[in-house]
Design a protein around this motif. Structure first.
Motif, PDB file in Angstrom:
ATOM      1  N   LYS A 157      21.629  27.401 -23.348  1.00 16.19           N
ATOM      2  CA  LYS A 157      22.549  26.281 -22.368  1.00 16.19           C
ATOM      3  C   LYS A 157      22.503  26.452 -20.789  1.00 16.19           C
ATOM      4  O   LYS A 157      23.475  27.130 -20.412  1.00 16.19           O
ATOM      5  CB  LYS A 157      23.980  25.779 -23.535  1.00 16.19           C
ATOM      6  CG  LYS A 157      23.272  25.790 -24.091  1.00 16.19           C
ATOM      7  CD  LYS A 157      22.558  24.180 -24.739  1.00 16.19           C
ATOM      8  CE  LYS A 157      21.459  24.575 -25.410  1.00 16.19           C
ATOM      9  NZ  LYS A 157      20.209  23.885 -25.487  1.00 16.19           N
ATOM     10  N   ARG A 158      22.288  25.277 -19.985  1.00 17.38           N
ATOM     11  CA  ARG A 158      22.278  25.223 -18.492  1.00 17.38           C
ATOM     12  C   ARG A 158      23.731  24.689 -18.468  1.00 17.38           C
ATOM     13  O   ARG A 158      24.251  25.762 -17.760  1.00 17.38           O
ATOM     14  CB  ARG A 158      21.382  23.995 -18.228  1.00 17.38           C
ATOM     15  CG  ARG A 158      20.443  24.394 -18.078  1.00 17.38           C
ATOM     16  CD  ARG A 158      19.416  23.639 -17.446  1.00 17.38           C
ATOM     17  NE  ARG A 158      20.426  22.669 -16.481  1.00 17.38           N
ATOM     18  CZ  ARG A 158      19.170  21.768 -15.230  1.00 17.38           C
ATOM     19  NH1 ARG A 158      18.571  21.025 -16.260  1.00 17.38           N
ATOM     20  NH2 ARG A 158      20.327  20.839 -14.476  1.00 17.38           N
ATOM     21  N   GLY A 159      24.179  24.807 -19.780  1.00 17.50           N
ATOM     22  CA  GLY A 159      25.508  24.025 -19.497  1.00 17.50           C
ATOM     23  C   GLY A 159      26.417  25.302 -19.362  1.00 17.50           C
ATOM     24  O   GLY A 159      26.981  25.225 -18.738  1.00 17.50           O
ATOM     25  N   GLN A 184      30.592  25.058 -26.289  1.00 17.77           N
ATOM     26  CA  GLN A 184      31.987  24.051 -25.685  1.00 17.77           C
ATOM     27  C   GLN A 184      33.342  24.190 -25.043  1.00 17.77           C
ATOM     28  O   GLN A 184      34.000  23.271 -24.759  1.00 17.77           O
ATOM     29  CB  GLN A 184      31.797  22.264 -26.787  1.00 17.77           C
ATOM     30  CG  GLN A 184      30.223  21.807 -27.430  1.00 17.77           C
ATOM     31  CD  GLN A 184      30.438  21.134 -28.121  1.00 17.77           C
ATOM     32  OE1 GLN A 184      31.757  19.984 -28.455  1.00 17.77           O
ATOM     33  NE2 GLN A 184      29.633  19.729 -27.439  1.00 17.77           N
ATOM     34  N   LYS A 244      11.715  20.415 -22.056  1.00 12.00           N
ATOM     35  CA  LYS A 244      10.557  20.338 -22.129  1.00 12.00           C
ATOM     36  C   LYS A 244       9.887  19.086 -23.701  1.00 12.00           C
ATOM     37  O   LYS A 244      11.593  19.155 -24.527  1.00 12.00           O
ATOM     38  CB  LYS A 244      10.698  22.159 -22.399  1.00 12.00           C
ATOM     39  CG  LYS A 244      11.893  22.897 -23.536  1.00 12.00           C
ATOM     40  CD  LYS A 244      12.037  23.322 -24.050  1.00 12.00           C
ATOM     41  CE  LYS A 244      13.010  24.197 -24.308  1.00 12.00           C
ATOM     42  NZ  LYS A 244      13.429  25.608 -24.829  1.00 12.00           N
ATOM     43  N   ILE A 264      18.797  19.464 -21.092  1.00  8.11           N
ATOM     44  CA  ILE A 264      17.749  20.235 -21.674  1.00  8.11           C
ATOM     45  C   ILE A 264      16.783  20.043 -22.787  1.00  8.11           C
ATOM     46  O   ILE A 264      15.448  20.115 -22.823  1.00  8.11           O
ATOM     47  CB  ILE A 264      18.435  21.109 -21.709  1.00  8.11           C
ATOM     48  CG1 ILE A 264      19.102  21.456 -23.114  1.00  8.11           C
ATOM     49  CG2 ILE A 264      19.381  22.185 -20.849  1.00  8.11           C
ATOM     50  CD1 ILE A 264      18.877  23.196 -24.288  1.00  8.11           C
ATOM     51  N   SER A 289      24.290  19.924 -23.587  1.00  8.25           N
ATOM     52  CA  SER A 289      23.608  20.059 -22.606  1.00  8.25           C
ATOM     53  C   SER A 289      24.198  20.000 -20.805  1.00  8.25           C
ATOM     54  O   SER A 289      25.778  21.237 -21.295  1.00  8.25           O
ATOM     55  CB  SER A 289      23.082  18.372 -22.310  1.00  8.25           C
ATOM     56  OG  SER A 289      23.852  17.503 -21.664  1.00  8.25           O
ATOM     57  N   ASP A 329      23.492  18.358 -28.802  1.00 10.98           N
ATOM     58  CA  ASP A 329      22.561  18.267 -27.117  1.00 10.98           C
ATOM     59  C   ASP A 329      24.258  18.149 -26.477  1.00 10.98           C
ATOM     60  O   ASP A 329      24.243  17.491 -26.004  1.00 10.98           O
ATOM     61  CB  ASP A 329      21.812  18.045 -26.745  1.00 10.98           C
ATOM     62  CG  ASP A 329      21.566  18.846 -25.083  1.00 10.98           C
ATOM     63  OD1 ASP A 329      22.072  19.207 -24.700  1.00 10.98           O
ATOM     64  OD2 ASP A 329      20.781  18.195 -24.513  1.00 10.98           O
TER      65      ASP A 329
END
Lengths: 332, 332
Positions: free
Chosen positions: B191-193, B163, A109, A105, A97, A95
């Motif tokens: 992705k929130r990232g 990334q 959920k 993330i 993330s 992830d």
């Protein structure tokens, strides 16, 4: 973690418990692997030292694809299929993330609920530390622990059409690339890198109205694959149609993975790839430790702040600053 | 490269030439930066040492988005707009390319032809070495060279929703995320990232039939942004509609970038972020060199093959093997 003090298992208890397939001990060992505390790492490596020779074999499958390709639904469908034929399946989600909020993330959920409820399945999100290379050795170590715990198929999920696939390629046997119907006309934009490391492509969400488009995409990807250099000599990469929603094509994907495993075992490439991955892990761990040792060396520690300030104020270039840091390391 | 021997410029000639904006010297210095030969790196760093204090300022813009979002067409449109108002623009394309074939996909087709023909523009593909962290210091160094050569806007293209954006975030001032119309309903998968590091979002290809869907996506992204933590206090991230094809919305994107630069200069955050990036570069260079020194140390060199063989044959775990490599390094 509960409020009361937990008994800390011995290395012996960890190793024996993991080998018996005790999930809570496996989970705790993975937590040690993911920890950034040196004493946890030492403990994790002592456990791993004794797990690695378990003699248990597994098939490690990387599942990758762009956001929206339906990776987690697909993995759940594949996992349920495998569990239904009695296979033990572990799912690790790499992830990326958020590197800013440090939040995962996956925590947002609940995913793969049906699979999570199966006793044959073990699902573990592996939050990254935001450090690019960092994901690599830790996820590989987690794979080794799952293998020792008797999981026969280990699925590693990876997100993005970027560089994380190169990392996952260094720790799995087979890489499945999930694509959406209609994405064939974006082939120009798709990085060759990701196509080249795939051992098969699944056009996912090939259901309902998208069935026809999926067929066209299948042809597009087949043509594209023919133009790419072989990944494994003798292995012809297939393009499959799947619908995780309707559980269609999942069995065919699994058959393809099994055919791959047979072919690679026969040619000796399976073992060769695993050896190459161990070599990669060896160096990744050594480099991680080297870096930590570097910054913890007293003269480096002492010089870092001064050099940083000179660089930040423009008195020293970062290039000369780096040389001075290495100079300090040599002094120790 | 031509067949005959080229005169190798001195450091002085490199530095003076770059500062006068001579493109061929800038190109050759970037080639030195990208080289893996130690003598080239040394030379590159000596040039950089003297370029870094050029006192020239720039705006560094990262443009990111999934494959197919139209990044290069967008960058060309933005570049042409800037050139038309007399700005000097450099474009660096971070290209994860293929880690297997070592080939650069940028070589496959000629891109940004119109922009490349403008005297105000300098376009440079920066092939990655396949090494994840590797892109970082080298691209940053290339940015510094372009800055010294007088480029006022430096656009760094990055591919993927993975990334590589975290890397680019460590070297640019402003990050623009390009999305496609209709991608708003995939927000769950995004992705929130990547959302969190964006300073603005452009819904690209907002033309023709897609105009309406683009409007809907705009609303979706605006709502999503409101749920995210601020990246820079006081900067409200906008969602803009663009069509690189019709050159629509490009001027608005540039206005947004200029507004960002003013706000950040005023709050002092501009300089603070640049300082943080220099710190990052300092450590990236030091760690790169440390690693090279490690593997070139005679006892490590001598032990590597033996330890690798023991690990590959299963006689030694990679964890203990890594400890032995570090032991060999301490012996030196």
């Amino acid at each position: 973690m509960s409020g009361r003090q937990r008994h800390e298992p011995t290395i012996e208890e960890f190793v024996e418990g993991i080998k018996r397939g005790e999930r809570h001990l496996l989970s705790r060992a993975i937590t040690l692997v993911e920890s950034s505390r040196p004493e946890h790492e030492r403990l994790a490596h002592q456990i791993l030292d004794r797990c690695i020779g378990s003699g248990r074999s597994s098939i490690r499958v990387g599942v990758t694809g762009a956001p929206g390709a339906g990776k987690s639904t697909f993995i759940e469908a594949l996992g349920l299929h495998l569990a239904s034929v009695g296979k033990k399946v572990a799912v690790l989600a790499i992830d990326p993330s958020s590197s800013r909020s440090k939040g995962s993330i996956l925590g947002d959920k609940s995913r793969m609920e049906k699979l999570a409820a199966r006793p044959e399945a073990f699902i573990r999100p592996t939050p990254s530390s935001g450090y690019l290379g960092g994901t690599s050795p830790r996820t590989h170590e987690t794979i080794l622990l799952c293998e020792a715990a008797g999981y026969e198929i280990i699925i590693v999920e990876t997100v993005g059409v970027g560089q994380s696939e190169i990392v996952v390629n260094s720790m799995v046997d087979f890489i499945l690339l999930l694509m959406l119907p209609g994405s064939g006309d974006e082939l120009q934009g798709i990085k060759r890198g990701i196509m080249e490391i795939a051992d098969a492509i699944a056009i996912n969400k090939a259901d309902g109205d998208r069935q026809k488009i999926a067929e066209v995409s299948k042809g597009d990807f087949e043509s594209a694959l023919r133009l790419l250099p072989e990944k494994h000599p003798g292995w012809e990469r297939k393009v499959l149609l799947t619908s995780a929603l309707e559980s269609a094509g999942i069995h065919e994907v699994w058959q393809n993975i099994e055919a791959f495993a047979s072919a690679m075992h026969e040619s000796g490439e399976w073992a060769a790839q695993r050896r190459e991955q161990l070599r990669h892990l060896l160096h990744a761990i050594a480099e991680d430790r080297l870096k930590r040792e570097f910054y913890n060396t007293p003269p480096v520690k002492a010089a870092t702040q001064r050099i940083e300030q000179q660089v930040l104020s423009g008195k020293l270039s970062p290039f000369t600053g780096a040389l001075e840091l290495l100079e300090a390391f040599r002094e120790k």
